[in-house]
Design an enzyme around this catalytic site. Structure first.
Site, PDB file in Angstrom:
ATOM      1  N   GLU A 104     -10.378  -2.463   5.944  1.00  0.00           N
ATOM      2  CA  GLU A 104      -9.009  -2.483   6.899  1.00  0.00           C
ATOM      3  C   GLU A 104      -9.363  -2.480   8.171  1.00  0.00           C
ATOM      4  OE1 GLU A 104      -6.323   0.610   6.245  1.00  0.00           O
ATOM      5  OE2 GLU A 104      -4.779  -0.862   6.563  1.00  0.00           O
TER       6      GLU A 104
ATOM      7  N   SER B  92       0.405   6.920   2.861  1.00  0.00           N
ATOM      8  CA  SER B  92       1.010   7.706   3.789  1.00  0.00           C
ATOM      9  C   SER B  92       2.046   8.906   2.764  1.00  0.00           C
ATOM     10  CB  SER B  92       1.424   7.207   4.948  1.00  0.00           C
ATOM     11  OG  SER B  92       0.501   6.993   5.858  1.00  0.00           O
TER      12      SER B  92
ATOM     13  N   GLN C  58       0.943  -1.114  -0.029  1.00  0.00           N
ATOM     14  CA  GLN C  58       0.041  -0.073   0.026  1.00  0.00           C
ATOM     15  C   GLN C  58       0.836   1.321  -0.021  1.00  0.00           C
ATOM     16  OE1 GLN C  58       0.346   2.133   2.701  1.00  0.00           O
ATOM     17  NE2 GLN C  58       0.822   0.950   4.351  1.00  0.00           N
TER      18      GLN C  58
ATOM     19  N   SER D 299       3.967  -0.375   3.772  1.00  0.00           N
ATOM     20  CA  SER D 299       4.296  -1.892   4.102  1.00  0.00           C
ATOM     21  C   SER D 299       4.406  -2.726   2.866  1.00  0.00           C
ATOM     22  CB  SER D 299       3.143  -2.318   4.906  1.00  0.00           C
ATOM     23  OG  SER D 299       2.899  -1.678   6.327  1.00  0.00           O
TER      24      SER D 299
ATOM     25  N   SER E 266      -4.612   6.062  13.016  1.00  0.00           N
ATOM     26  CA  SER E 266      -4.415   6.112  14.572  1.00  0.00           C
ATOM     27  C   SER E 266      -5.532   5.822  15.500  1.00  0.00           C
ATOM     28  CB  SER E 266      -3.625   7.050  14.774  1.00  0.00           C
ATOM     29  OG  SER E 266      -4.431   8.396  14.968  1.00  0.00           O
ATOM     30  N   ASN E 267      -5.520   5.351  16.465  1.00  0.00           N
ATOM     31  CA  ASN E 267      -6.695   5.273  17.604  1.00  0.00           C
ATOM     32  C   ASN E 267      -7.249   6.435  17.892  1.00  0.00           C
ATOM     33  OD1 ASN E 267      -6.070   2.468  17.178  1.00  0.00           O
ATOM     34  ND2 ASN E 267      -6.238   1.988  19.223  1.00  0.00           N
ATOM     35  N   GLU E 268      -6.478   7.447  17.717  1.00  0.00           N
ATOM     36  CA  GLU E 268      -7.060   8.935  18.085  1.00  0.00           C
ATOM     37  C   GLU E 268      -7.905   9.398  17.011  1.00  0.00           C
ATOM     38  OE1 GLU E 268      -3.859   7.912  18.432  1.00  0.00           O
ATOM     39  OE2 GLU E 268      -3.626   8.309  20.484  1.00  0.00           O
TER      40      GLU E 268
END
Lengths: 343, 381
Positions: free
Chosen positions: B243, B129, B126, B161, B364-366
């Site tokens: 995802e 980013s 992928q 990745s 991100s979890n945030e």
């Protein structure tokens, strides 16, 4: 494999939701707290009239003969309004037990009557004073007594809508009903406590969300700040991962095996943890208002506290899960396994 | 509600189990991010899987799948992890891009890209980013310009990745002059195309699991654009849903880890801190709850529902449970926790290090908590 609710189940839940939304509002709570009462006759009459007390009663006792997964949805709605009346313990636990022992008993014929239950796992009996009859236990046998046949010692309780009693009684003054399934009563009560926990948790989050949208600080609604958002989002995550456990526990309770008991215990632990987490998040979001009597969040915190410790403490339920974990096969093919699969 | 498997589902489980027992390599493969050899060993495994038609069981047969439903996919995953089969080196392809291609691709695109993805012949990375656009993906600056039948790609991608060894990558590119969510397109490019430079970035464990990719006048056919020009953001959000939501982390992974943790506890219970038993029980509860939740979602999707913001709750739950589970394992190991275990034994330490990435990748979890707060709970932006 189909892990979805039926239309009929959704309809029952909707009926309960609508009834409670109309009849159990903050105004009702306030009036009851001022009057120091824990039961509103008009609301109880409408609950009875809607048939919610008949869901889990067998047809032989005049009930609808439906399953725990149907009643669990009603219990969830009762949690959402912190329902003061003992619908869940009476219609979900005690009355079905009485019906299994004495289906023709007069108490079951009176639609307005509630039944209280003294279970070994609980030191106190809830709502024993207003019950038409109390189920009592001695050496595994069940007895039935009216409140005036026993001595009730009222306990001071923080939840304004709970009435707890120590019950002193003499078997000579009670009616023996024979051997009873006290384990089933415990499992049902724990399951429905879990379902109420889901409702308590969602209401606490919803109250916090409503407040965070309105309350302005530094020129913006506080709900636009990440720190506030994250408290409520974390509570919602806890709810989302308790709900499928409660639903699965409700669907599996009839198996009566070690997996079913562990799942009920899992449901009770996580649903009431979600309720506690949500109530505390909501209090924090409300700020000093959240610590006041004026804001309703405290009702949900107190009910969560009560249900966490009754019908089996967290330690009791964790031990039942440990028993399943350490004596049965584990792993990805065991999610829906049954004890007798391994016999 | 019926929480029992049908006889057909049980027969399917037996079929998967028998095939895996006959084919899973006895010795664990070297990690696909560690070396080229490890990567190619995993590619060979993907090809072996394809000989049994197990590459991607939910895809239609004509695109290299088996046309099975989501419950069967869960059963396949359960048996796969139970058998200790190798990690899927093509997970970016089969679990992320694949479902998106099936939803948004043309028949010709599906025919071109899906079968080699299912067979491991083409392994995907992928390329979301960029140095200036991580969580704020709408800030990507890499560009695509249509010239005749080709796109010319320019830009700089990072944290890609698998890109060090993979064959293809998919990424977001912007039509010059557009802003934020508008004007982005999802485009595929071969990683060996002229103008592509891939530099490895070592992960926290020393593996070359990430790369940065420089694209300098890279020409790819317009055929490689998924969906319409400018529709990239919309498609990318759907991919992110897959995802975070369902495909990337099937519950079996955590159920295997939780079962191993229970074994570890039993083996060390005489010496370990007794308080840790509660954490072992908790790990089992969490893995079980996640499995129930995914079965529930699968049932809903099979009944016609679409995946919603619950994808964000899943991502938070699995990433946090993974860290808790592995921290518990390290606590049980005590002073042995810091030792690198001999090859062939279960590597709790490496799995713990990997779990630390969970709250960061896939959004991100945030950011996930913001999504839950705004889209599920309706709080203001």
């Amino acid at each position: 494999m189909d892990f979805t609710l039926s239309d009929e189940q959704l309809m029952f839940a909707e009926t309960a939701r609508t009834l409670f939304a109309d009849s159990c509002t903050p105004d009702h709570w306030r009036k009851m707290m001022e009057a120091g009462v824990a039961r509103e006759d008009a609301r109880w009459a409408s609950i009875v009239e809607t048939g919610l007390t008949l869901v889990l009663l067998p047809e032989s006792a005049g009930g609808l003969g439906l399953a725990e997964s149907d009643f669990a949805l009603i219990a969830q709605e009762a949690g959402y309004v912190a329902l003061p009346e003992p619908l869940v313990e009476s219609a979900g636990v005690a009355a079905p037990m009485l019906a299994s022992l004495a289906p023709d008993h007069a108490v079951l014929a009176d639609p307005l009557a509630t039944v209280a239950i003294a279970h070994q796992v609980n030191p106190f009996v809830a709502n024993a004073d207003s019950a038409a009859a109390i189920l009592l236990e001695k050496d595994g046998e069940a007895y039935l007594a009216t409140p005036d046949q026993v001595t009730l010692v009222a306990q001071p309780v923080i939840d304004p809508f709970r009435r707890l009693f120590k019950v002193e009684w003499d078997a000579a003054n009670a009616t023996p009903l024979g051997k009873a399934d006290w384990d089933l009563a415990l499992d049902r009560a724990a399951l429905f406590a879990a379902a109420q926990g889901l409702g308590l948790a969602q209401r606490a989050v919803d109250l916090g969300v409503d407040y965070a949208k309105e309350r302005q600080q530094f020129g913006k609604p506080i709900g636009s700040y990440q720190a506030v958002k994250h408290h409520l989002a974390s509570a919602q995550v806890a709810i989302e991962f308790a709900r499928p456990v409660v639903m699965a526990a409700a669907a599996e309770i009839g198996h009566r095996d070690i997996q079913a008991r562990a799942r009920i215990s899992h449901a009770k632990l996580v649903a009431l943890e979600a309720a506690d987490k949500a109530a505390r998040a909501s209090i924090q979001v409300h700020g000093a208002m959240g610590y006041s009597w004026e804001v309703d969040v405290h009702l949900f915190l107190k009910r969560a506290l009560a249900l966490t410790q009754s019908w089996g403490t967290p330690a009791f339920h964790r031990a039942r899960i440990a028993q399943r974990l350490f004596t049965q096969p584990n792993g990805p093919d065991q999610t829906f396994a049954r004890e007798n699969d391994h016999a | 509600m019926d929480l029992t498997y049908t006889p057909e589902q049980q027969a399917f489980r037996a079929e998967v189990r028998a095939w895996l027992e006959a084919h899973v390599p006895e010795a664990p493969l070297e990690h696909y991010d560690a070396t080229r050899e490890g990567f190619e060993a995993h590619r060979e495994w993907e090809k072996t899987l394809k000989t049994g038609d197990w590459g991607m069981v939910t895809w239609p047969k004509e695109y290299g799948g088996r046309g099975l439903d989501l419950i069967q996919w869960l059963i396949f995953e359960e048996e796969y992890y139970r058998a200790g089969a190798p990690g899927r080196v093509n997970q970016n392809g089969i679990f992320l891009l694949g479902p998106t291609l099936i939803e948004f691709g043309t028949h010709e695109q599906k025919q071109r890209f899906l079968p080699p993805m299912a067979s491991g012949e083409e392994i995907w990375a992928q390329a979301w980013s960029e140095p200036q656009a991580g969580s704020d993906l709408a800030g990507v600056r890499s560009t695509c310009v249509l010239e005749g039948d080709d796109y010319v790609l320019n830009g700089h991608k990072i944290w890609s990745s698998r890109a060090v060894f993979a064959d293809w990558a998919f990424g977001l590119f912007r039509t010059p002059g557009t802003e934020r969510h508008k004007g982005m397109s999802l485009i595929f490019f071969p990683l060996n195309a002229p103008g592509v430079t891939v530099n490895a970035i070592k992960k926290i464990n020393g593996h070359v699991g990430f790369a940065e990719i420089f694209l300098e006048n890279v020409r790819v056919p317009a055929f490689n654009r998924l969906g319409d020009e400018g529709q990239g953001w919309h498609i990318c959000m759907a991919t992110a849903g897959f995802e975070r939501g369902l495909m990337l982390r099937s519950p079996a992974r955590y159920q295997v880890a939780a079962a191993k943790l229970a074994q570890l506890w039993r083996a060390n219970k005489e010496t370990a801190d007794p308080i840790l038993e509660a954490d072992v029980v908790r790990a089992h509860m969490n893995a079980d709850a996640y499995a129930l939740s995914i079965y529930q979602t699968a049932s809903r999707l099979m009944a016609g529902a679409k995946i919603g913001p619950e994808a964000s709750t899943n991502k938070i739950f699995w990433s946090e449970m993974d860290i808790d589970l592995h921290q518990t394992a390290l606590s049980i190991l005590g002073s042995e926790a810091e030792l690198i275990p001999p090859p062939g034994t279960h590597d709790w330490l490496d799995d713990y290090i990997f779990s630390l990435a969970g709250p960061i990748y896939a959004g991100s979890n945030e950011i996930q908590r913001n999504i839950i707060a705004e889209r599920m709970l309706g709080l203001p932006r």
